[in-house]
Design a protein around this motif. Structure first.
Motif, short mmCIF file in Angstrom:
data_model
loop_
_atom_site.label_atom_id
_atom_site.label_comp_id
_atom_site.label_asym_id
_atom_site.label_seq_id
_atom_site.Cartn_x
_atom_site.Cartn_y
_atom_site.Cartn_z
N VAL A 1 1.50 -3.86 10.15
CA VAL A 1 0.90 -5.04 9.51
C VAL A 1 1.30 -5.06 8.03
O VAL A 1 1.77 -4.05 7.50
CB VAL A 1 -0.66 -5.07 9.57
CG1 VAL A 1 -1.19 -5.42 10.94
CG2 VAL A 1 -1.26 -3.78 9.04
N TYR A 2 1.07 -6.20 7.39
CA TYR A 2 1.17 -6.26 5.93
C TYR A 2 -0.20 -5.82 5.41
O TYR A 2 -1.15 -6.60 5.41
CB TYR A 2 1.45 -7.70 5.47
CG TYR A 2 2.87 -8.16 5.66
CD1 TYR A 2 3.84 -7.89 4.70
CD2 TYR A 2 3.26 -8.88 6.78
CE1 TYR A 2 5.15 -8.33 4.85
CE2 TYR A 2 4.57 -9.32 6.95
CZ TYR A 2 5.51 -9.03 5.98
OH TYR A 2 6.80 -9.46 6.13
N GLY A 3 -0.30 -4.55 5.00
CA GLY A 3 -1.60 -3.98 4.63
C GLY A 3 -2.17 -4.53 3.33
O GLY A 3 -3.31 -5.01 3.29
N LEU A 4 -1.37 -4.51 2.27
CA LEU A 4 -1.91 -4.89 0.95
C LEU A 4 -2.42 -6.33 0.93
O LEU A 4 -3.40 -6.64 0.27
CB LEU A 4 -0.84 -4.69 -0.14
CG LEU A 4 -1.35 -4.86 -1.56
CD1 LEU A 4 -2.27 -3.71 -1.96
CD2 LEU A 4 -0.20 -4.93 -2.57
N THR A 5 -1.76 -7.22 1.68
CA THR A 5 -2.18 -8.63 1.67
C THR A 5 -3.10 -8.96 2.85
O THR A 5 -3.23 -10.10 3.25
CB THR A 5 -0.95 -9.56 1.64
OG1 THR A 5 -0.01 -9.11 2.60
CG2 THR A 5 -0.31 -9.58 0.26
N GLN B 1 0.85 -1.21 0.00
CA GLN B 1 0.00 0.00 0.00
C GLN B 1 0.88 1.25 0.00
O GLN B 1 0.66 2.17 -0.77
CB GLN B 1 -0.92 0.01 1.23
CG GLN B 1 -1.91 -1.11 1.28
CD GLN B 1 -3.07 -0.89 0.32
OE1 GLN B 1 -2.99 -0.11 -0.63
NE2 GLN B 1 -4.15 -1.60 0.56
N ALA B 2 1.88 1.26 0.89
CA ALA B 2 2.80 2.40 0.95
C ALA B 2 3.52 2.56 -0.38
O ALA B 2 3.73 3.68 -0.87
CB ALA B 2 3.82 2.17 2.06
N ASN C 1 2.76 0.68 9.50
CA ASN C 1 1.40 0.43 10.03
C ASN C 1 1.34 -0.85 10.85
O ASN C 1 0.27 -1.30 11.24
CB ASN C 1 0.37 0.42 8.90
CG ASN C 1 0.70 -0.58 7.81
OD1 ASN C 1 1.48 -1.51 8.04
ND2 ASN C 1 0.13 -0.40 6.63
N HIS D 1 8.90 -6.34 -4.34
CA HIS D 1 8.70 -6.31 -2.89
C HIS D 1 10.04 -6.55 -2.18
O HIS D 1 10.73 -7.53 -2.48
CB HIS D 1 7.71 -7.42 -2.53
CG HIS D 1 7.13 -7.31 -1.15
ND1 HIS D 1 6.78 -6.12 -0.57
CD2 HIS D 1 6.81 -8.27 -0.24
CE1 HIS D 1 6.28 -6.34 0.63
NE2 HIS D 1 6.29 -7.64 0.85
N GLY E 1 6.65 -4.14 6.29
CA GLY E 1 6.91 -5.50 5.82
C GLY E 1 7.95 -5.48 4.72
O GLY E 1 8.95 -6.21 4.75
N ASP E 2 7.75 -4.60 3.77
CA ASP E 2 8.63 -4.45 2.61
C ASP E 2 10.06 -4.17 3.04
O ASP E 2 11.01 -4.75 2.50
CB ASP E 2 8.09 -3.26 1.80
CG ASP E 2 8.68 -3.13 0.41
OD1 ASP E 2 8.87 -4.15 -0.25
OD2 ASP E 2 8.94 -1.98 0.00
C1 LIG Z 1 8.85 -11.52 -2.57
C2 LIG Z 1 7.38 -11.25 -2.32
N1 LIG Z 1 6.81 -11.74 -1.21
C3 LIG Z 1 5.52 -11.50 -0.94
C4 LIG Z 1 4.78 -10.76 -1.81
C5 LIG Z 1 3.32 -10.51 -1.51
N2 LIG Z 1 3.09 -9.19 -0.96
C6 LIG Z 1 2.76 -8.15 -1.74
S1 LIG Z 1 2.45 -6.76 -0.87
C7 LIG Z 1 2.76 -7.55 0.57
C8 LIG Z 1 2.58 -6.85 1.90
C9 LIG Z 1 3.04 -5.45 1.97
O1 LIG Z 1 3.09 -5.06 3.31
P1 LIG Z 1 3.96 -3.83 3.76
O2 LIG Z 1 5.26 -3.84 3.09
O3 LIG Z 1 3.97 -3.77 5.25
O4 LIG Z 1 3.20 -2.58 3.15
P2 LIG Z 1 1.71 -2.05 3.34
O5 LIG Z 1 0.88 -2.74 2.30
O6 LIG Z 1 1.30 -2.37 4.74
O7 LIG Z 1 1.86 -0.59 3.10
C10 LIG Z 1 3.12 -8.89 0.36
C11 LIG Z 1 3.43 -9.85 1.44
C12 LIG Z 1 5.38 -10.26 -2.99
N3 LIG Z 1 4.74 -9.48 -3.86
N4 LIG Z 1 6.69 -10.51 -3.22
#
Ligand SMILES: Cc1ncc(C[n+]2csc(CCOP(=O)(O)OP(=O)(O)O)c2C)c(N)n1
Ligand code: SF4
Length: 283
Positions: A121-125, A49-50, A119, A66, A92-93
């Motif tokens: 949490v892992y927001g997008l997933t 999301q970020a 945030n 990612h 997460g990223d």
């Molecule tokens: C190598 C890899 N692992 C997992 C994913 C799946 N994935 C896409 S977005 C995401 C979560 C993102 O979370 P975060 O970085 O915390 O950002 P937010 O969405 O909370 O802003 C995941 C696990 C992916 N695209 N590539």
């Protein structure tokens, strides 16, 4: 002179009330106030999301994989170290998938500004526990509560002698803007962790939860004192400090590379013939 509108990009697809909105607005304002033109800047992100933030801005952007934001940002900065480079990532990223890259970006002191939308949490997933989720917090995939201790990115960065370590809060935009400007003006790698409520998937760390805890670090804190900075970085819970926790002044990576020290790579003469000759030397 650039204005807030100069950076206007696509319409955000975030949930109404998401903490990403004030971060985006504040960033545009900070850039306009620093008189950085959109064509002079690159914003890099991975996935999340970020990481959608660059879509919502008009400037040079790169949306990569990612967890791979910092290697891309490093490459861009080394190709043209006259261009400010901002790396945008979720917790997460950046602290999960990209954790290894973060260690080395800090160690190398590449002059990139990393703004983490934290945030917790892992927001997008859809809200799985991330490295900064507090121990015991229940999510759909952690029904017994997160079993791991949360990562403290501020303490980790101070321990690694990161050149600039700060924390902001999406609910205190005016103060956040000052931190963004300080980070952008700092010479060296800057980590700005921004507490960002995810109103959809994080029902624990809400605006209300933060507003009773977050406080601005006062002038009595000396960010150049590493021991004091470490103590400040360890504060979390009833009191959460925001502001510049630690900073130092040490050479950046681009200053230490003789080839680009004086002239950015993109301004240097390039000849395929000469490159071929050099490569032949390796055979
Ligand atoms: C190598 C890899 N692992 C997992 C994913 C799946 N994935 C896409 S977005 C995401 C979560 C993102 O979370 P975060 O970085 O915390 O950002 P937010 O969405 O909370 O802003 C995941 C696990 C992916 N695209 N590539
Ligand atoms: S899921 Fe959370 S982080 Fe993503 S847009 Fe909605 S509120 Fe924001």
């Amino acid at each position: 002179m650039p204005t807030f509108q100069s950076y206007e990009g696509q319409t955000p697809a975030w949930c109404p009330g998401c903490g990403n909105f004030p971060i985006l607005k504040t960033l545009k304002e900070a850039l306009a106030e620093l008189e950085i033109e959109p064509h002079q800047l690159t914003v890099v992100s991975g996935i999340g999301q970020a990481a959608k933030l660059p879509h919502y801005m008009k400037c040079n952007t790169f949306n990569g994989l990612h967890g791979r934001t910092l290697p891309v940002a490093t490459g861009i900065r080394l190709a043209n170290h006259e261009m400010p480079v901002i790396a945008v990532a979720g917790d997460g990223d950046c602290y999960g998938e990209g954790g290894n890259h973060l260690l080395h970006a800090i160690r190398r002191n590449i002059n990139v500004k990393l703004f983490v939308h934290d945030n917790q949490v892992y927001g997008l997933t859809k809200g799985q526990a991330s490295p900064t989720t507090m121990e015991g917090v229940v999510t759909k995939t952690q029904p017994f509560g997160s079993l791991s201790e949360a990562l403290n990115p501020m303490a980790m960065a101070v321990a690694l002698d990161c050149s600039f370590v700060a924390r902001g809060f999406a609910g205190d935009a005016e103060f956040l803007k000052g931190l963004m400007k300080e980070a952008l003006n700092h010479k060296g790698f800057a980590l700005l962790d921004i507490l960002q409520p995810c109103v959809t998937f994080n029902k624990v760390n809400t605006y209300q939860w933060y507003s009773g805890r977050v406080y601005r670090i006062g002038d009595d804190h000396d960010p150049f004192d590493r021991i004091e900075a470490f103590k400040k970085a360890l504060e979390w819970g009833e009191k959460i400090p925001t502001g510049i926790i630690y900073r130092n002044s040490r050479p950046t990576l681009e200053e230490r590379i003789p080839v680009i020290k004086d002239t950015p790579l993109i301004k240097q003469r390039f000849s395929f013939k000469e490159a071929e000759k050099e490569i032949q030397g390796f055979y």
